[in-house]
Design an enzyme around this catalytic site. Structure first.
Site, PDB file in Angstrom:
ATOM      1  N   LYS A   1       0.832  -1.205   0.000  1.00 36.42           N
ATOM      2  CA  LYS A   1       0.000   0.000   0.000  1.00 36.42           C
ATOM      3  C   LYS A   1       0.868   1.258   0.000  1.00 36.42           C
ATOM      4  O   LYS A   1       0.598   2.218  -0.717  1.00 36.42           O
ATOM      5  CB  LYS A   1      -0.949  -0.009   1.210  1.00 36.42           C
ATOM      6  CG  LYS A   1      -2.030  -1.087   1.107  1.00 36.42           C
ATOM      7  CD  LYS A   1      -2.873  -1.253   2.367  1.00 36.42           C
ATOM      8  CE  LYS A   1      -3.816  -2.446   2.180  1.00 36.42           C
ATOM      9  NZ  LYS A   1      -4.820  -2.593   3.239  1.00 36.42           N
TER      10      LYS A   1
ATOM     11  N   GLN B   1      -5.020  -1.784   9.569  1.00 31.44           N
ATOM     12  CA  GLN B   1      -4.877  -3.076   8.905  1.00 31.44           C
ATOM     13  C   GLN B   1      -5.417  -4.186   9.809  1.00 31.44           C
ATOM     14  O   GLN B   1      -5.101  -4.249  11.001  1.00 31.44           O
ATOM     15  CB  GLN B   1      -3.397  -3.319   8.568  1.00 31.44           C
ATOM     16  CG  GLN B   1      -3.138  -4.538   7.698  1.00 31.44           C
ATOM     17  CD  GLN B   1      -3.622  -4.405   6.261  1.00 31.44           C
ATOM     18  OE1 GLN B   1      -3.908  -3.305   5.789  1.00 31.44           O
ATOM     19  NE2 GLN B   1      -3.742  -5.505   5.571  1.00 31.44           N
TER      20      GLN B   1
ATOM     21  N   ASP C   1     -11.333   2.477   3.750  1.00 30.68           N
ATOM     22  CA  ASP C   1     -11.637   1.050   3.638  1.00 30.68           C
ATOM     23  C   ASP C   1     -13.139   0.824   3.420  1.00 30.68           C
ATOM     24  O   ASP C   1     -13.553  -0.259   3.010  1.00 30.68           O
ATOM     25  CB  ASP C   1     -11.256   0.317   4.936  1.00 30.68           C
ATOM     26  CG  ASP C   1      -9.924  -0.413   4.845  1.00 30.68           C
ATOM     27  OD1 ASP C   1      -9.520  -0.788   3.733  1.00 30.68           O
ATOM     28  OD2 ASP C   1      -9.307  -0.612   5.913  1.00 30.68           O
TER      29      ASP C   1
HETATM   30  N1  L34 Z   1      -8.168  -2.748   7.043  1.00 28.63           N
HETATM   31  N2  L34 Z   1      -7.348  -4.812   6.452  1.00 28.63           N
HETATM   32  C1  L34 Z   1      -7.871  -3.638   6.087  1.00 28.63           C
HETATM   33  N3  L34 Z   1      -8.117  -3.314   4.793  1.00 28.63           N
HETATM   34  C2  L34 Z   1      -7.824  -4.199   3.805  1.00 28.63           C
HETATM   35  O1  L34 Z   1      -8.102  -3.903   2.531  1.00 28.63           O
HETATM   36  C3  L34 Z   1      -7.242  -5.421   4.137  1.00 28.63           C
HETATM   37  N4  L34 Z   1      -6.853  -6.349   3.194  1.00 28.63           N
HETATM   38  C4  L34 Z   1      -7.005  -7.776   3.484  1.00 28.63           C
HETATM   39  C5  L34 Z   1      -6.348  -8.019   4.853  1.00 28.63           C
HETATM   40  N5  L34 Z   1      -6.595  -6.967   5.829  1.00 28.63           N
HETATM   41  C6  L34 Z   1      -7.045  -5.724   5.492  1.00 28.63           C
HETATM   42  C7  L34 Z   1      -5.803  -6.170   2.368  1.00 28.63           C
HETATM   43  O2  L34 Z   1      -5.246  -5.098   2.211  1.00 28.63           O
HETATM   44  C8  L34 Z   1      -6.251  -8.406   2.332  1.00 28.63           C
HETATM   45  N6  L34 Z   1      -5.458  -7.331   1.761  1.00 28.63           N
HETATM   46  C9  L34 Z   1      -4.475  -7.489   0.772  1.00 28.63           C
HETATM   47  C10 L34 Z   1      -3.815  -6.400   0.219  1.00 28.63           C
HETATM   48  C11 L34 Z   1      -2.832  -6.568  -0.746  1.00 28.63           C
HETATM   49  C12 L34 Z   1      -2.489  -7.823  -1.179  1.00 28.63           C
HETATM   50  C13 L34 Z   1      -3.149  -8.919  -0.649  1.00 28.63           C
HETATM   51  C14 L34 Z   1      -4.130  -8.739   0.311  1.00 28.63           C
HETATM   52  C15 L34 Z   1      -1.411  -7.969  -2.181  1.00 28.63           C
HETATM   53  O3  L34 Z   1      -0.662  -7.049  -2.409  1.00 28.63           O
HETATM   54  N7  L34 Z   1      -1.271  -9.153  -2.808  1.00 28.63           N
HETATM   55  C16 L34 Z   1      -0.267  -9.413  -3.814  1.00 28.63           C
HETATM   56  C17 L34 Z   1       0.896 -10.250  -3.295  1.00 28.63           C
HETATM   57  C18 L34 Z   1       1.329  -9.979  -1.928  1.00 28.63           C
HETATM   58  C19 L34 Z   1       2.354 -10.985  -1.416  1.00 28.63           C
HETATM   59  O4  L34 Z   1       3.352 -11.208  -2.120  1.00 28.63           O
HETATM   60  O5  L34 Z   1       2.131 -11.561  -0.352  1.00 28.63           O
HETATM   61  C20 L34 Z   1      -0.918 -10.220  -4.931  1.00 28.63           C
HETATM   62  O6  L34 Z   1      -0.374 -10.249  -6.029  1.00 28.63           O
HETATM   63  O7  L34 Z   1      -1.956 -10.840  -4.664  1.00 28.63           O
END
Ligand code: L34
Length: 284
Positions: free
Chosen positions: A52, A96, A119
């Site tokens: 983020k 988060q 959010d």
């Molecule tokens: N308050 N909590 C709050 N807001 C959110 O919107 C979230 N979420 C979920 C968990 N808790 C939260 C997220 O941000 C899940 N989540 C989230 C955000 C980004 C990614 C995955 C989940 C992400 O960047 N995924 C990448 C790979 C990341 C890695 O390498 O681990 C992807 O390509 O899926």
């Protein structure tokens, strides 16, 4: 063979839009700014929050990552949120999740000022969404909707199945799809005949949290499959809820993990932050 819905390419497009919105605000002397609070040492959460912050930098949005120790008390956390609510330089406040077990998440979420709730988790925002009023859409469901729309396939009139009824994904996803005139079935752990319901869906959204949960027999030929799952195998490798290889043989469109919904979640957060800055500056 399904067409892959590329979250990286699509997220870049939404981030570019957020970046031009941020640049327009800067011309008027407003620096869009997001504050993210992370409590404890959950490595997955740290990765997501780092992503983020990276996206903010890319979009010309200022970001503060506030790292608090695992043993932070609920009262202390509420005070940090209140301070950010009161800080006019901060437009978006995000805590988060998950939080350590000794903190009640609802208490903290409810404390976020609705106009800074990028959010879309506060009761005011959720209520506005249910009513179809102007609000901050929750980032993950909004990202899924953008992925669906990117296929060019009309959503109206389609049968959509959402697996998972969480407040963050499943419930709001069902509402967004309903607002797009899909006919929605919201499935969960107690759903009977889940396989059959999924296999009848034109649009299938999987938000279960179990690797390999959606198998090929649950995918209707020609369906659009969006995989919200982010599961880590013992090897630390990331995978979704869907058996991607097998489902790709049947679906018309499918989103991958990684490189799918997670990146779109972050892109939607950038859009919400710019929107919050605009609203707080009286520009919208
Ligand atoms: N308050 N909590 C709050 N807001 C959110 O919107 C979230 N979420 C979920 C968990 N808790 C939260 C997220 O941000 C899940 N989540 C989230 C955000 C980004 C990614 C995955 C989940 C992400 O960047 N995924 C990448 C790979 C990341 C890695 O390498 O681990 C992807 O390509 O899926």
């Amino acid at each position: 063979m399904a067409q892959r819905i590329d979250g990286k390419v699509l997220a870049a497009r939404y981030k570019a839009e957020a970046a031009s919105g941020a640049a327009a605000l800067q011309k008027q002397g407003i620096a869009p700014r997001l504050a993210v609070i992370i409590v404890g040492e959950n490595p997955a959460s740290k990765t997501y929050v780092a992503g983020k912050a990276r996206d903010c930098a890319e979009c010309g949005i200022l970001s503060d990552v506030i790292e608090l120790p695992e043993q932070t008390g609920e009262q202390a956390l509420l005070e940090r949120v209140a301070a950010l609510n009161a800080d006019d330089a901060v437009h978006g406040v995000l805590v988060q999740l998950p939080l350590p077990a000794h903190i009640q998440e609802s208490h903290v979420i409810h404390a976020i000022a609705p106009e800074k709730d990028v959010d879309g988790f506060t009761p005011i925002n959720v209520g506005r969404m249910v009513l179809g009023e102007e609000c901050f859409l929750p980032c993950t469901p909004a990202g899924c909707l953008a992925m669906l729309q990117s296929t060019g396939v009309p959503i109206a009139g389609k049968d959509a199945v959402v697996i998972g009824r969480s407040n963050i994904v499943g419930k709001p996803m069902a509402l967004l799809l309903t607002a797009q005139n899909a006919t929605v079935t919201l499935c969960h752990s107690r759903t009977e005949n889940l396989r059959e319901k999924c296999a009848a869906a034109n649009i299938l959204i999987a938000a279960v949290g179990k690797a390999g949960f959606v198998t090929a027999d649950m995918v209707k030929p020609g369906a659009i499959v969006i995989d919200v799952g982010i599961n880590r195998g013992a090897d630390g490798r990331l995978c979704g809820d869907v058996d991607f290889a097998a489902a790709s043989e049947k679906a018309a469109f499918i989103s991958p993990v990684p490189g799918g919904v997670g990146l779109m979640t972050r892109a939607m957060l950038m859009q919400n932050t710019v929107k919050a800055a605009r609203l707080q500056s009286g520009l919208l």
